[in-house]
Scaffold this motif. Structure first.
Motif, PDB file in Angstrom:
ATOM      1  N   CYS A  46       0.873  -1.190   0.000  1.00 24.76           N
ATOM      2  CA  CYS A  46       0.000   0.000   0.000  1.00 24.76           C
ATOM      3  C   CYS A  46       0.902   1.230   0.000  1.00 24.76           C
TER       4      CYS A  46
ATOM      5  N   ARG B   7       0.348   4.328   0.475  1.00 22.72           N
ATOM      6  CA  ARG B   7       0.143   5.293   1.575  1.00 22.72           C
ATOM      7  C   ARG B   7       0.818   4.785   2.849  1.00 22.72           C
ATOM      8  N   LYS B   8       0.743   3.496   3.053  1.00 23.60           N
ATOM      9  CA  LYS B   8       1.406   2.921   4.226  1.00 23.60           C
ATOM     10  C   LYS B   8       2.916   3.191   4.136  1.00 23.60           C
TER      11      LYS B   8
ATOM     12  N   GLY C 128      -3.797   5.415  -1.053  1.00 24.12           N
ATOM     13  CA  GLY C 128      -4.173   4.309  -0.168  1.00 24.12           C
ATOM     14  C   GLY C 128      -4.873   3.257  -0.993  1.00 24.12           C
ATOM     15  N   ILE C 129      -4.355   2.018  -0.921  1.00 19.88           N
ATOM     16  CA  ILE C 129      -4.986   0.931  -1.693  1.00 19.88           C
ATOM     17  C   ILE C 129      -5.432  -0.132  -0.683  1.00 19.88           C
ATOM     18  N   PRO C 130      -6.688  -0.106  -0.283  1.00 22.01           N
ATOM     19  CA  PRO C 130      -7.106  -0.954   0.842  1.00 22.01           C
ATOM     20  C   PRO C 130      -7.381  -2.405   0.501  1.00 22.01           C
TER      21      PRO C 130
ATOM     22  N   VAL D 273      -6.113  -5.426   2.899  1.00 19.60           N
ATOM     23  CA  VAL D 273      -4.743  -4.915   3.081  1.00 19.60           C
ATOM     24  C   VAL D 273      -4.618  -4.157   4.415  1.00 19.60           C
ATOM     25  N   CYS D 274      -5.721  -3.620   4.884  1.00 17.13           N
ATOM     26  CA  CYS D 274      -5.666  -2.765   6.079  1.00 17.13           C
ATOM     27  C   CYS D 274      -5.717  -3.548   7.393  1.00 17.13           C
TER      28      CYS D 274
ATOM     29  N   CYS E 275      -2.681  -3.193   9.406  1.00 12.88           N
ATOM     30  CA  CYS E 275      -1.956  -1.932   9.193  1.00 12.88           C
ATOM     31  C   CYS E 275      -2.126  -1.021  10.414  1.00 12.88           C
TER      32      CYS E 275
ATOM     33  N   PHE F 149      -2.248   2.007  10.462  1.00 11.10           N
ATOM     34  CA  PHE F 149      -2.958   3.257  10.156  1.00 11.10           C
ATOM     35  C   PHE F 149      -4.440   3.048   9.867  1.00 11.10           C
ATOM     36  N   ASP F 150      -4.921   1.856  10.220  1.00 15.64           N
ATOM     37  CA  ASP F 150      -6.323   1.537   9.924  1.00 15.64           C
ATOM     38  C   ASP F 150      -7.274   2.558  10.534  1.00 15.64           C
TER      39      ASP F 150
ATOM     40  N   CYS G  76      -6.836   6.166   8.420  1.00  8.83           N
ATOM     41  CA  CYS G  76      -7.334   6.297   7.051  1.00  8.83           C
ATOM     42  C   CYS G  76      -8.853   6.466   7.060  1.00  8.83           C
TER      43      CYS G  76
ATOM     44  N   ARG H 282     -12.165   4.839   2.244  1.00  8.77           N
ATOM     45  CA  ARG H 282     -10.904   4.755   1.490  1.00  8.77           C
ATOM     46  C   ARG H 282     -11.067   3.941   0.215  1.00  8.77           C
TER      47      ARG H 282
HETATM   48  S1  SF4 Z   1      -5.059   1.538   6.458  1.00 11.72           S
HETATM   49 FE1  SF4 Z   1      -5.165   0.572   4.474  1.00 11.72          FE
HETATM   50  S2  SF4 Z   1      -5.245   2.222   2.996  1.00 11.72           S
HETATM   51 FE2  SF4 Z   1      -4.570   3.093   4.937  1.00 11.72          FE
HETATM   52  S3  SF4 Z   1      -2.340   3.020   4.831  1.00 11.72           S
HETATM   53 FE3  SF4 Z   1      -2.973   1.156   5.835  1.00 11.72          FE
HETATM   54  S4  SF4 Z   1      -3.156  -0.338   4.210  1.00 11.72           S
HETATM   55 FE4  SF4 Z   1      -3.122   1.671   3.245  1.00 11.72          FE
END
Ligand code: SF4
Length: 1002
Positions: A692, A694-695, A929-931, A941-942, A945, A947-948, A951, A955
């Motif tokens: 991702c 953005r990550k 951001g590519i979720p 993908v999130c 992560c 940053f869930d 975001c 998204r």
């Molecule tokens: S939460 Fe999802 S979209 Fe946002 S940075 Fe993490 S992987 Fe990417």
């Protein structure tokens, strides 16, 4: 006290009071008169009103008039009798401590009750109500066989304790005043005649006192007018909107020439209205005053002191210490620096401190030793906590010493010399909190025990009981600005406008729960009616509301909330409104004189008539009007003049559009580049981008990470568990390379050492779960040892591309001729049975993603380690007999044992192709951001992560909307990666091993 305007001035009541005083003086201007007001606020207002009445009405001035309350007059009358009895009125803190001391010596149920400040104060309030009874009625009540009668019985014990120590409670004071009035002694000279200003409904004991007074001197009474009706009614969305409506009313009156001191906003006891009203008035730049401006326990000084006392009796948990540090502008000491709260939060979390002074000392010292960047702050924090513990646990004995100790703590950590930048009200609060602390020194007269716990209860009870006295603040006195107070505090005062907020059932009257201490069953036994039942209390509240409404002589505005914001439940208007809205006060016809208007939201109120209440609202109203015309809001005057507002509006517009912009993650080409040979990149860095972008931006460019707090740790984190297993295996393989034989016992011995260190470092969570995890790691190591077989290790932690290392970076030439340099660290390199090089990368955890790999073993760039490590091994040990790279899944949760990939020319070409696509996208500055596809609990993908929560929820829609944007072409190119030639990759599954009991101990 500042001289404000008189709240009775310019009203018929001021004339009535002036006339009543004149009558009481019976033509002798020097004859003393005492005006008895319902509250100290009303008394101050009455005094000022009389002082200015002569000037405003061109009448003679008045002299020798005392304005007071019935309580103060009673004390004045009682003083000589009490002196003869050897008693003096009990101060508030002494009374509270007496209640606590006597009840603590009683049955366990009382001990529990008075160990908490809230319940202690409830008990004290119940006693205050009981003291309105006569001694005879009190004794009758105490003999009743009901639960609440215990309270009356306890009150006798408390009164006795007070008498034994020379104190009189309010009942004693009243009895003494009655004795003084009934005896032959003359009244104090300055009492003279008495004018009762809007007297409330007196209890029988108080009525007896007033009657006795009437027998000794002239007593006149000015009653509440009974015909005040509501002139405006508003139903607002919620209490905050009510507060804004009240401010609009104030501003509208101001525009009509009604001064602020002639306006009052009055509120119920529940609903959090005082804070809301003072905040909204302050936002509008309007001064306000009133009895409930700010409770002392909610000021910086109050919070700091209570936090220190909590620490003194607490377990030194990290959360408690950090909460205290953040509660006020704490300094390291007199003349010291402000404590770096956020930094110390990070440092203590990194050290794994959870609770206990030992952990603060040992774990911070360990962190200082292992992390140079944190050494200074870790040592500073350890010293600070150690010094703090010494100060708050020092054994001051006795109430006076304890009070001095608490004041010293405040001086040490809040450093009064350094408070110049504090808001004026917080500076004032510091001095008033210290005043409260000093008042506790007197408690030694009724209580010998002054342990920290008792002192803490006393401090909390007093700070919760006191509000900031604002009279020393500029514009904070009575008559300065808008009067904000509970309904009953407006009795005896007059304003042009009164706004009554919170007029909803559930608030006015409040929920009708029975009183736990003095239930209706007990109250009903009181024939005098002194102890009011729920129905009687509702009737009393109606009287207060009626008096509050009547305090407005021009406009009388009433608001009610449509919804309770805490529960989301609808609220119905107060049942009192049908009575208050009727012209004759009868309740019929309902609401005839006050049409109801609604304010459903802030937007609705902005679009309504009337002035805005603050500069922010002015901006919002302008933007709303501008938008309604269809013009570009960025061209509006507020956006043109305020850069930050303009950027915010641009952000909202850009994110809602289809173009991929700087507000979505386009930072521009060349700002981040993987093509600098002096700065080799890691495989995981590029893998993160492919996962991702953005990550990648958040984690790898901006360096943002979610911090797991040690107290939230239930079990060892996956990443710490992985590091632990890696460290055990690194040491073991290193020993084998140095000549040690293959040995399960040695492997487990190393594990013991590392696992113990992890537990001491606070990384492992709750003990029970750690036992399970520890056993699981032991089983994994048994499996590892069995699967290691005859491999002959050549290298462990093969590091390449390190600045200080011997092995150069791995360089990959891309199709356009540019080169990307890689650094990295392969877990181990072995010589296989056929002479080939076998490079292993250990993986812990489930690794279901590896088991799902399809035709592309590099998974569009999400798996780059194996080809890179294979290239590094070949570069180091030579190309002779081929290279196989593999993920070695060393966890019992795995879905396969190995994933193997042979280094071939086709793989090298594919690797270069994928790296090239990632490198171009990174250099293009595209970070969307590519979720991934939606899953039950979020997006694929999130899921793991950090940053869930950061975001936006939409998204996936954002990504879908911007996908075709030309700026995103490099990312589209990466996502379209395909394998051009067959590659040699395979998943190796081995039979599942069954572990013996011994294999689960390490
Ligand atoms: S939460 Fe999802 S979209 Fe946002 S940075 Fe993490 S992987 Fe990417």
């Amino acid at each position: 006290m500042s001289l404000g305007a008189p709240a009775l001035s310019n009203s018929a009541m001021a004339d009535e009071l002036y006339d009543a005083v004149a009558v009481a003086k019976e033509g002798d201007p020097l004859f003393p008169v005492t005006v008895v007001a319902p509250s100290t606020y009303a008394a101050v207002a009455a005094r000022r009103s009389l002082a200015l009445a002569g000037r405003e009405r061109r009448r003679a001035g008045v002299a020798i008039v005392t304005c007071t309350t019935l309580g103060q007059l009673t004390q004045q009358l009682a003083a000589p009798v009490l002196w003869q009895q050897g008693l003096r009125p009990v101060p508030g803190p002494v009374e509270t401590e007496t209640v606590r001391t006597v009840a603590s010596a009683g049955p366990p149920s009382w001990v529990r009750f008075v160990s908490h400040p809230r319940t202690l104060m409830a008990l004290r309030a119940a006693f205050a109500e009981l003291r309105r009874l006569s001694p005879a009625a009190l004794e009758t009540l105490a003999r009743k066989d009901v639960r609440g009668a215990d309270v009356a019985a306890l009150l006798f014990a408390i009164r006795q304790h007070l008498h034994d120590h020379g104190f009189a409670d309010t009942l004693d004071v009243r009895e003494a005043a009655l004795a003084a009035l009934g005896g032959g002694d003359p009244l104090p000279e300055d009492v003279g005649a008495v004018v009762l200003l809007e007297p409330p409904a007196f209890a029988p004991g108080e009525s007896a006192l007033v009657e006795a007074l009437g027998r000794r001197t002239t007593c006149l009474s000015l009653a509440v007018p009974s015909t005040a009706v509501v002139s405006e009614r508003w139903v607002c969305a919620e209490p905050e909107e009510e507060a804004r409506r009240a401010v609009r009313s104030v501003l509208a009156d101001l525009e009509d020439g009604v001064a602020l001191w002639r306006q009052a906003v009055l509120h119920p006891a529940a609903g959090g209205y005082p804070r809301l009203l003072h905040q909204q008035l302050a936002a509008a730049g309007l001064p306000s005053n009133g009895p409930e401006y700010l409770r002392l326990d909610r000021t910086s000084a109050g919070r700091a002191l209570l936090g220190l006392l909590d620490l003194a009796t607490g377990d030194w948990s990290r959360s408690q210490v950090l909460a205290w540090l953040a509660s006020a502008p704490v300094r390291t000491g007199p003349g010291g620096r402000p404590v770096p709260v956020s930094r110390w939060n990070a440092v203590s979390a990194a050290a794994g401190v959870v609770r206990g002074l030992g952990q603060w000392r040992d774990r911070l010292a360990r962190l200082a030793g292992r992390d140079q960047a944190e050494t200074d702050e870790a040592l500073a924090l350890a010293d600070f906590v150690s010094d703090l513990a010494g100060r708050v646990t020092s054994g001051a004995a006795g109430w006076a010493a304890r009070a001095a100790w608490a004041e010293n703590l405040l001086d040490h950590y809040l450093d009064p010399e350094g408070t110049a930048l504090w808001p004026a009200e917080q500076r004032l609060a510091l001095s008033q909190v210290k005043g409260v602390v000093r008042s506790l020194a007197e408690l030694h007269t009724v209580s010998s025990g002054a342990d920290v716990a008792s002192f803490r209860v006393a401090v909390r009870a007093e700070l919760e009981r006191h509000h900031l006295d604002t009279t020393e603040l500029p514009g904070g006195g009575v008559g300065d600005g808008v009067f904000v107070a509970p309904f009953d505090q407006a009795r005896g005062m007059r304003f042009h406008t009164t706004v009554l907020v919170g007029m909803a059932d559930g608030l006015v009257p409040g929920r009708a729960a029975d009183d736990a201490l003095l239930p209706d069953e007990l109250r009903a036994m009181d024939d005098s009616g002194t102890l009011r039942t729920r129905a009687a209390r509702a009737e009393q509240l109606l009287g207060d509301v009626r008096a509050a409404l009547a305090a407005g002589t021009g406009r009388r505005v009433v608001t009610s909330p449509a919804v309770d914001p805490r529960t989301g439940r609808e609220q119905v208007p107060s049942r009192f409104l049908s009575v208050l809205s009727a012209p004759d006060g009868s309740g019929s016809p309902s609401g005839a004189s006050a049409p109801v208007r609604r304010v459903d939201s802030l937007v609705a109120s902005l679009r309504g008539p009337g002035p805005v209440q603050s500069p922010d609202e002015h901006v919002l109203r302008t933007l709303d009007i501008w938008t309604a015309t269809g013009a570009d809001v960025l061209m509006s005057p507020p956006a043109q003049y305020d850069g930050r507002l303009r950027t915010g509006l641009e952000t909202v517009q850009a994110r809602a559009g289809r173009a991929f912009t700087r507000f979505d993650g386009l930072i521009g080409s060349g700002r981040v580049t993987p093509f600098d040979p002096a700065q080799p990149v890691s495989a995981t860095r590029l893998e993160t981008y492919a996962e991702c972008p953005r990550k990648f931006l958040f984690e790898r460019v901006l360096g943002i990470h979610e911090r797991t707090l040690p107290e939230d740790l239930w079990r060892i984190e996956a990443r710490d568990r992985g590091s632990l297993v890696h460290a055990v295996l690194e040491r073991y393989v290193a020993e084998r390379i140095a000549g040690a034989p293959r040995s399960l016992a040695r492997l487990l011995e190393i594990a013991e050492e590392y696992l113990d260190q992890a537990a001491e470092g606070g990384l492992v969570g709750k003990p029970l779960l750690w036992r399970l995890d520890r056993a699981a790691i032991a089983r994994d190591l048994h499996t590892f040892h069995a699967e290691e077989g005859d491999l002959a290790p050549l290298a462990v932690e093969l590091a390449f591309g390190d600045e200080d290392g011997d092995i150069p970076a791995v360089s990959v030439e891309l199709a356009d001729g540019r080169v990307v340099s890689f650094r990295g660290r392969a877990d181990r390199v072995d010589r296989g049975s056929d002479g080939e090089l076998v490079v292993s990368d250990y993986k812990t955890g489930k690794q279901s993603g590896i088991a799902r790999l399809g035709d592309d073993p590099l998974d569009c760039g999400r798996r780059l380690q194996l080809p890179l490590y294979a290239l590094a091994a070949r570069q180091t040990f030579g190309p002779d007999d081929g290279v196989v790279a593999r993920y070695w899944m060393v966890s019992g949760e795995r879905s396969a044992a190995f994933f193997e990939l042979e280094l071939t020319e086709a793989l090298e070409r594919h690797f270069a192709d994928v790296v090239g696509r990632i490198a171009r996208a990174v250099e293009g500055g595209c970070f969307p951001g590519i979720p991934g596809p939606p899953r039950d609990t979020g997006f694929e993908v999130c899921m793991w992560c950090d940053f869930d929560r950061v975001c936006p929820a939409g998204r996936d829609r954002q990504w879908a909307a911007k996908r075709g944007s030309p700026s995103l072409l490099p990312v589209d190119d990466l996502l379209a990666t395909a394998v051009a030639e067959p590659l040699s990759a395979s998943l190796v599954r081995l039979p599942v091993r069954v572990h013996s009991a011994q294999e689960t101990t390490a």
